[in-house]
Design an enzyme around this catalytic site. Sequence first.
Site, short mmCIF file in Angstrom:
data_model
loop_
_atom_site.label_atom_id
_atom_site.label_comp_id
_atom_site.label_asym_id
_atom_site.label_seq_id
_atom_site.Cartn_x
_atom_site.Cartn_y
_atom_site.Cartn_z
N CYS A 2 0.83 -1.20 0.00
CA CYS A 2 0.00 0.00 0.00
C CYS A 2 0.87 1.25 0.00
O CYS A 2 2.02 1.22 0.41
CB CYS A 2 -0.88 0.01 1.24
SG CYS A 2 -1.91 -1.46 1.35
N ARG A 27 3.54 0.90 -7.44
CA ARG A 27 3.74 -0.10 -6.39
C ARG A 27 2.58 -1.08 -6.30
O ARG A 27 2.69 -2.10 -5.63
CB ARG A 27 3.88 0.60 -5.04
CG ARG A 27 5.13 1.44 -4.93
CD ARG A 27 4.96 2.48 -3.87
NE ARG A 27 4.87 1.88 -2.55
CZ ARG A 27 5.76 2.06 -1.61
NH1 ARG A 27 6.80 2.81 -1.82
NH2 ARG A 27 5.62 1.51 -0.44
N TRP A 77 -3.51 -2.17 -1.72
CA TRP A 77 -3.40 -3.48 -2.36
C TRP A 77 -3.96 -4.48 -1.37
O TRP A 77 -3.38 -4.74 -0.32
CB TRP A 77 -1.95 -3.81 -2.73
CG TRP A 77 -1.86 -5.12 -3.41
CD1 TRP A 77 -1.35 -6.28 -2.92
CD2 TRP A 77 -2.35 -5.43 -4.72
NE1 TRP A 77 -1.49 -7.28 -3.82
CE2 TRP A 77 -2.10 -6.79 -4.94
CE3 TRP A 77 -2.98 -4.69 -5.72
CZ2 TRP A 77 -2.46 -7.43 -6.12
CZ3 TRP A 77 -3.32 -5.33 -6.89
CH2 TRP A 77 -3.06 -6.68 -7.08
N ASN A 102 -0.28 1.11 6.25
CA ASN A 102 0.51 0.23 5.41
C ASN A 102 1.08 -0.84 6.35
O ASN A 102 1.71 -0.49 7.34
CB ASN A 102 1.64 1.10 4.83
CG ASN A 102 2.42 0.41 3.75
OD1 ASN A 102 2.17 -0.74 3.45
ND2 ASN A 102 3.35 1.14 3.17
N GLY A 103 0.81 -2.12 6.08
CA GLY A 103 1.31 -3.18 6.97
C GLY A 103 0.18 -4.12 7.36
O GLY A 103 -0.88 -4.12 6.73
N GLU A 487 19.57 -19.07 -16.38
CA GLU A 487 19.45 -17.62 -16.24
C GLU A 487 20.82 -16.95 -16.43
O GLU A 487 20.93 -15.92 -17.09
CB GLU A 487 18.84 -17.29 -14.87
CG GLU A 487 18.72 -15.82 -14.54
CD GLU A 487 17.93 -14.98 -15.56
OE1 GLU A 487 17.28 -15.53 -16.45
OE2 GLU A 487 18.01 -13.74 -15.46
N LYS A 491 21.72 -14.24 -19.39
CA LYS A 491 22.28 -12.91 -19.12
C LYS A 491 23.54 -12.69 -19.97
O LYS A 491 23.73 -11.62 -20.55
CB LYS A 491 22.65 -12.74 -17.63
CG LYS A 491 21.53 -12.62 -16.66
CD LYS A 491 20.79 -11.30 -16.66
CE LYS A 491 19.62 -11.33 -17.59
NZ LYS A 491 18.37 -11.83 -17.08
N GLU A 494 22.61 -12.16 -23.67
CA GLU A 494 21.91 -10.91 -23.93
C GLU A 494 22.80 -9.69 -23.98
O GLU A 494 22.66 -8.86 -24.85
CB GLU A 494 20.92 -10.63 -22.77
CG GLU A 494 19.62 -11.29 -22.85
CD GLU A 494 18.77 -10.86 -21.67
OE1 GLU A 494 17.78 -10.19 -21.89
OE2 GLU A 494 19.12 -11.22 -20.52
N HIS A 510 26.15 -37.09 -22.11
CA HIS A 510 25.28 -37.58 -23.18
C HIS A 510 25.43 -36.75 -24.46
O HIS A 510 24.57 -36.80 -25.33
CB HIS A 510 23.82 -37.59 -22.71
CG HIS A 510 23.61 -38.50 -21.53
ND1 HIS A 510 23.71 -39.87 -21.62
CD2 HIS A 510 23.38 -38.22 -20.23
CE1 HIS A 510 23.53 -40.40 -20.41
NE2 HIS A 510 23.33 -39.41 -19.56
N LYS A 610 12.58 -4.00 -23.84
CA LYS A 610 12.27 -4.32 -22.44
C LYS A 610 11.00 -5.15 -22.33
O LYS A 610 10.92 -6.10 -21.57
CB LYS A 610 12.14 -3.02 -21.62
CG LYS A 610 11.89 -3.25 -20.16
CD LYS A 610 13.11 -3.86 -19.48
CE LYS A 610 12.83 -4.36 -18.09
NZ LYS A 610 13.76 -5.42 -17.68
#
Length: 615
Positions: A2, A27, A77, A102-103, A487, A491, A494, A510, A610
């Site tokens: 939030c 957010r 949220w 918030n929390g 990953e 990277k 890219e 193999h 992006k």
Amino acid sequence: MCGIVGGVTNQDITPLLLDGLKRLEYRGYDSSGLVVLSKKNSLNRARSVGKVKNLEKNLKARQNKIKGNIGIAHTRWATHGEPANHNSHPHISNQVVSVVHNGIIENYLELKDSQIKQGYKFTSDTDTEVIAHAIAFSMKSSNTFLKSVQKAINTFDGSYGLGIVSPKYPNIIIATRKGSPLVIGVGKEGNYIASDQMALLSVTKKFIFLEDGDVAELKLKKITIYDKDGNKVERPIIISKIKEGQVDLGDYKHFMQKEIFEQPQSIRDTLESRITKETVVVSAFGGKANDIFKKIKQIQIVACGTSYNAGLVAKYWLEDIAKIPCNVEVASEYRYRHPLILNDTLFVTISQSGETADTLEALKIAKKINNKIYTLCICNSAESSITRESNLTFLTHAGPEIGVASTKAFTTQLVALALLTCSIGVINQTISKQNEKAIVNGLKLLPSLINETLLQESQIKKLAVRFKDKNSALFLGRGTMYAIAMEGALKLKEISYIHAEAYPAGELKHGPIALIDENMPVIAIAPNDELLDKLKSNLQEVKSRGSQMIVFEDKDSQVKSMKAMEVIQITSNLGRITAPIIFTIPLQLLSYHVALIKRTDVDKPRNLAKSVTVE
Ligand code: F6R
């Protein structure tokens, strides 16, 4: 997460509150609202479900405009209670006090029971409403606003960032925080509060960061802060370096570098309000998550690129830890192969942008094939096409990711998937309370473990030189580390344009072992897990074919003792959940430094965008 914004000024506060809410929109939110103290000293509230622009329309449409010099606002949220007007903040108790929060207040049910007995009426399903009633109650026996709040917060377990106003004290905002962020903005025309300095950049660059337990009293020309024991304290004023528009490099050379180093914070933000001291907050996946997770029998994950790699890690976790069958597939294949989708499937999309065309289309097709499935997206963009198409949404709070090569989005996706694993396991009783606690504790350690790992940068930088004239590289791992190897290879491809492939280390013999010679650098990831001995044998096979090897290991893995390998010790005692997240960091740093050596356009590598919104 939030968002909070508020202020006391000599001008009309409403436009500032709206501007602040818009700046917090990234957010994540499902509703927003504000309260302004009118000249006649009443609490004037407006709340709307959906985007902040809905609240703006709501305000414009009113005959009696909401105006005043003091107010609080919130983007919500949903965690406790569905996204709806009555659950949106600010919450009000008996017209004497209004609160934005918030929390999570963990003991809210207990407090609610006793407040009902005291005669308080509840108008929402939130945990926040108990805060408003608790302060209203303590106002009856305290002679200042500050004391009323100090007394009330002593009864709360959990986390909070709070902005509070009362018509009884028309010149004061009280702000307090514990476990959730809250900053004070010191302005020329007034003083302000926000959950994120981003919200206040249009009015000030001067910020005071409250410490846990602090309570602050803000007036037009005066800010007084008290610590958790009630002692008056001075907190320094910091001049923010963030420029308007946020996308500022600060002291970094590239956004990718900045985003790698932001990971401890983005993980902290992603965990905020999603875990308590010892448990996961299942409702972080949406109000209906509890019921849905009870019904599902299998999981299908669909995503692209880095987000797909996050899904591959999750498959190991979901099957091994939560004991639920899981398939993972790239969206561009899935959407065209007429898949069979069983009822009781949780269909999970993972996407940083929420706009990737293949992932979005795969989701739409899956819903067409079987309209009984449940859909969940893990996404870094609150108002995106994929979130709109899904029953449940979990927002990663990585913040805007500018570098094309995804870094902080990936590690926060892993955090989200770890929480998903734990939530499903807890609901289906495949994870014990003790294991849940261990997972939660492991997640809490991530920011400091990542900071520790980032200290290896200079060592990794030296190794990057080895890739200067190389055309290919091989990444090896076993278990979840195979997905992390994928990953790492992605990277490197890219941003340095070096061909890189990832293999499960046991599969080398193999076929791919034929590629190994002195010109093929091999990067291996060696956590101290049940496959370590097998991995060590695989590494010997590679070494004896003359490869130049780089191994990232746990301090306890003891690969270091094997000759002629460059071994970097990352950290020790990593668990099944934390290890893949931590071992991602050195691979990100390696690809970044290789790209610097190769002088590529790190943040905008050739041919890439992006967000891939076309097929
Ligand atoms: C790699 C990268 C891409 C994205 C992929 C999916 O660094 O950024 O592979 O992961 O295009 O994008 P999202 O996650 O936005 O759906």
